[in-house]
Design an enzyme around this catalytic site. Structure first.
Site, short mmCIF file in Angstrom:
data_model
loop_
_atom_site.label_atom_id
_atom_site.label_comp_id
_atom_site.label_asym_id
_atom_site.label_seq_id
_atom_site.Cartn_x
_atom_site.Cartn_y
_atom_site.Cartn_z
N HIS A 34 0.82 -1.21 0.00
CA HIS A 34 0.00 0.00 0.00
C HIS A 34 0.85 1.26 0.00
CE1 HIS A 34 -3.61 2.38 0.76
NE2 HIS A 34 -2.96 3.00 1.74
N HIS A 80 -10.07 3.61 -0.91
CA HIS A 80 -10.39 3.13 0.43
C HIS A 80 -11.24 1.87 0.27
CE1 HIS A 80 -9.94 5.35 4.48
NE2 HIS A 80 -8.77 5.27 3.86
#
Length: 741
Positions: A34, A80
């Protein structure tokens, strides 16, 4: 997650010792997929990110582009995805909050949001639950902070059932002299934390976003999801403006992935510097927090500022004015990135530097900031190239096919979604959601021109409009990752052109499954290359973005999904409508752009009827096509323009018909009605010959029929006729509202 054996060996060798628990956790998060882009960074060099208009490219919280003389915009996008599966409301809301703070950290004021959402099959109850929660989270947060949501997309595909995607983009506005970056500037400057108190929410969010979702993710991973507070974010927006007005900020970084540890270490690493941070000095929401929790919590609505020592008091006064917490947590140094913690002082009611000499101080982190931020080794993964199928089309009844495609949730009206968003706040939205692209009024650009340009001195000051488009189509990239991604870029550019704008720049959110699977990684590589190639051909630099991998679950990987948010500029704010109005009667309907062989690969028709086909061929001169369409859209003879993409001409024509005006159209085949080749548009014009002349040598122009005052779509395909009035079409297309209200 934990550090792999290989990573642990690298860290041990660099430190000359075993890492402390806090260091190990920090490396785990900042070296995660990430944060470090370990599987994707080797591919990202394919993007062209430079241009005369690019002020700040990839690598900062957001990109900065010059939209007009002396007037800059910021562009950023983030995902998200996993948080929105676990908690759709808070996951989506904090996605909005995060991308807005990325905008603030560049010195910009947020002026627009665009959300691109992807869910499992609409018929599934769980997909609807996620859709409702995500939309509510976005609307509650965006509406509360006063930033309009003006563009986006919503798509449904069965392969998102176990892992939805929530991609949110933000555009900000700033003057040249307000630009701030994340690069720490000078040793001795203070690091000041402003905003909400730090709690235990969001712990390990970066590592959570870098692994496949498990069957128990909705319960087990709930602590990794942040909780948003939009009212504090609104105060933070205004406080940030006040700090910029008074020139109190040297550098800024919002607290997102890996919390304070991520923001502060990345800030000093970018400046080639270090820091000394006292963790107990951080203002905290919960008692007895330990060093690791303070360092890595991803509590929302927090910013880290580099401030000159003589300006600290002024920053504290601004924070107090806006009722925000404020802590001087350390300072910039020339050495390592060092975090210390005094547990005894932290147990005190109000930890201060004086109390921090109690003898309980412990060094919990002492590492080189650049190694922490950039030392993660890249992955060299095998990839399998996808193949395209041969043509195998099923028989389809015209009426059944039309109603199935026009009434499918993918191509139906998204009014149920965007009506929940405030798109008029800030009073600059000239064209709102539901059209091909949004158009915003950049009045500040006009003021800039009036102040100093040659045009202004000659009395020719012009208004500037900013067009915004965002989205992707999983049907396209499932069928052909490379070609589908090229189509995504071209379609977004065509959306802008339909409003009379030409591309300025783009940011991308590259979503994929588990990259360790060769077929998944091959598809992901295809969307990267396809997006990069088409954006380069369009002259639209990709100035930033986000990568989200490991979007995999027990139900399988998501389709490779290259969400693109693209901006464009135009003279003025006015734009032709996408629908026919009463004064369009008698106008000629033309379709401009090549039909790509009317191939149905990736089309909504094949998604519902089965069969297969190769993906449509795209034009070799996309930049010329887009520029010409933008010119035609701005012509006084143009009554309406609507791009042809999802659902093909069937959906484009259905969306153009209104109670005031209809259309009579004739086509020679079912393929021509449902093929989704992008780079095309339907133009309603009173001067068809001028349109043909404009596109001469650029792209084909074909006559479809004529607009009239019937309020109906009269459609003839290969001799078979259908007729639907505007009310029938509206009822067919209102499936989301019908099923969810």
């Amino acid at each position: 997650m934990s550090l792999s054996e290989q990573d642990r060996e690298l860290v041990d060798a660099e430190l000359g010792r075993e890492p402390t628990p806090a260091e190990a956790a920090l490396f785990e998060n900042l070296w995660s997929e990430h944060c470090a882009y370990r599987s994707s960074r080797p591919l990202l060099s394919a993007f062209e990110s430079e241009g005369e208009q690019v002020v700040v490219g990839p690598g900062d919280d957001a990109a900065v582009v010059e939209a007009a003389d002396g007037t800059y915009i910021t562009m950023g996008i983030e995902s998200h995805n996993h948080p929105s599966f676990v908690d759709p409301y808070d996951g989506a809301a904090t996605g909005v909050g995060g991308i807005v703070r990325d905008t603030l950290s560049m010195g910009a004021y947020p002026i627009a949001l665009a959300d691109s959402l992807y869910f499992g099959d609409f018929d599934r109850e769980h997909s609807r639950y996620l859709l409702e929660g995500v939309v509510e989270g976005i609307s509650d947060y965006g509406n509360s902070i006063g930033v309009p949501t003006v563009a986006g997309s919503t798509a449904f595909h069965d392969d998102y059932e176990g892992n939805p995607l929530v991609n949110v983009a933000c555009v900000g506005l700033l003057d040249e002299d307000r630009l701030v970056t994340a690069d720490a500037k000078e040793p001795g400057n203070k690091l000041v934390l402003v905003g909400n108190a730090t709690g235990r929410d969001g712990l390990g969010g970066a590592s959570f976003a870098s692994e496949d979702l498990s069957e128990d993710a909705e319960t087990e991973d709930r602590p990794a999801v942040q909780v948003g507070d939009p009212y504090t974010e609104k105060l933070l927006v205004e406080a940030n403006e006040a700090l910029l007005d008074r020139d109190l900020v040297e550098a800024a970084r919002d607290l997102g992935a890996a919390g304070l540890g991520g923001a502060s270490s990345e800030m000093v690493a970018k400046g080639g510097l270090g820091a000394e941070i006292r963790l107990e000095a951080v203002h905290q929401r919960e008692p007895n927090m330990n060093a690791l929790e303070i360092l890595l919590a991803e509590s929302q609505e927090r910013m880290c500022y580099e401030v000159r020592p003589e300006n600290v008091d002024a920053v504290e006064q601004v924070a107090e004015k806006y009722d925000l917490g404020c802590s001087v947590i350390g300072e910039v140094t020339e050495g390592n990135y060092v975090c210390t913690f005094d547990s005894e002082a932290n147990a005190s009611e109000k930890p201060t530097e004086e109390r921090s000499d109690s003898g309980g101080r412990e060094t919990v982190v002492d590492v080189d900031a650049e190694f922490l931020g950039d030392g993660a080794p890249m992955n060299d993964l095998p990839a399998e190239e996808p193949t395209q199928p041969e043509r195998d089309l099923p028989d389809a009844d015209l009426r059944d096919a039309f109603e199935a495609v026009v009434g499918h949730p993918n191509t139906a009206s998204k009014r149920w979604v965007y009506r929940q968003y405030d798109h008029e706040v800030q009073v600059r939205t000239a064209t709102g959601p539901g059209d091909d692209a949004a158009v915003l009024a950049l009045r500040e650009a006009r003021k800039s021109a009036e102040k100093g340009s040659a045009a202004a001195s000659s009395g020719d000051s012009r208004e500037t409009g900013l067009a915004v488009s965002s989205g992707a189509d999983p049907n396209w990239t499932s069928a052909a990752p490379y070609e589908g991604a090229r189509a995504v870029a071209l379609e977004n550019a065509t959306n802008l052109a339909a409003k009379g704008a030409t591309p300025l720049a783009a940011v991308d959110c590259l979503n994929g499954g588990n990259p360790e699977k060769p077929d998944v990684y091959g598809g992901f590589r295809g969307i990267v290359d396809g997006l990069a190639d088409m954006c380069a051909a369009l002259g639209a630099p990709v100035v930033g973005g986000n990568v989200s991998l490991y979007n995999d679950s027990p139900s399988g990987p998501i389709p490779p999904t290259p969400t693109l948010a693209m901006t464009g500029t135009k003279d003025g704010y006015d734009a032709p409508p996408a629908h026919l109005s009463a004064d369009a009667g008698g106008a000629t309907l033309l379709v401009v752009g090549a039909d790509g062989g009317n191939r149905l690969g990736g089309s909504q028709l094949l998604a519902q009827t089965g069969g297969s086909d190769r993906f449509p061929e795209l034009p070799e001169n996309p930049r010329e096509v887009v520029a010409t369409l933008a010119d035609v859209a701005d012509s006084e003879a143009t009554a309406a323009v609507h791009d042809v993409s999802h659902g093909g001409l069937a959906v484009a024509l259905a969306e153009m018909v209104t109670d005031e005006a209809g259309a009579a159209v004739e086509l020679d085949s079912l393929d021509a009605l449902f093929a989704e080749t992008p780079g095309r548009a339907v133009v309603a014009t009173t001067d068809p010959e001028a349109v043909r002349e404009a596109f001469d040598g650029v792209a084909p122009v074909a006559e479809l029929g004529e607009a009239d005052d019937s309020g109906a779509l009269d459609l003839t395909v290969d001799g078979e006729s259908l007729s639907y009035d505007a009310d029938d079409i509206a009822a067919l297309r209102d499936v989301l509202a019908r099923e969810l209200d």
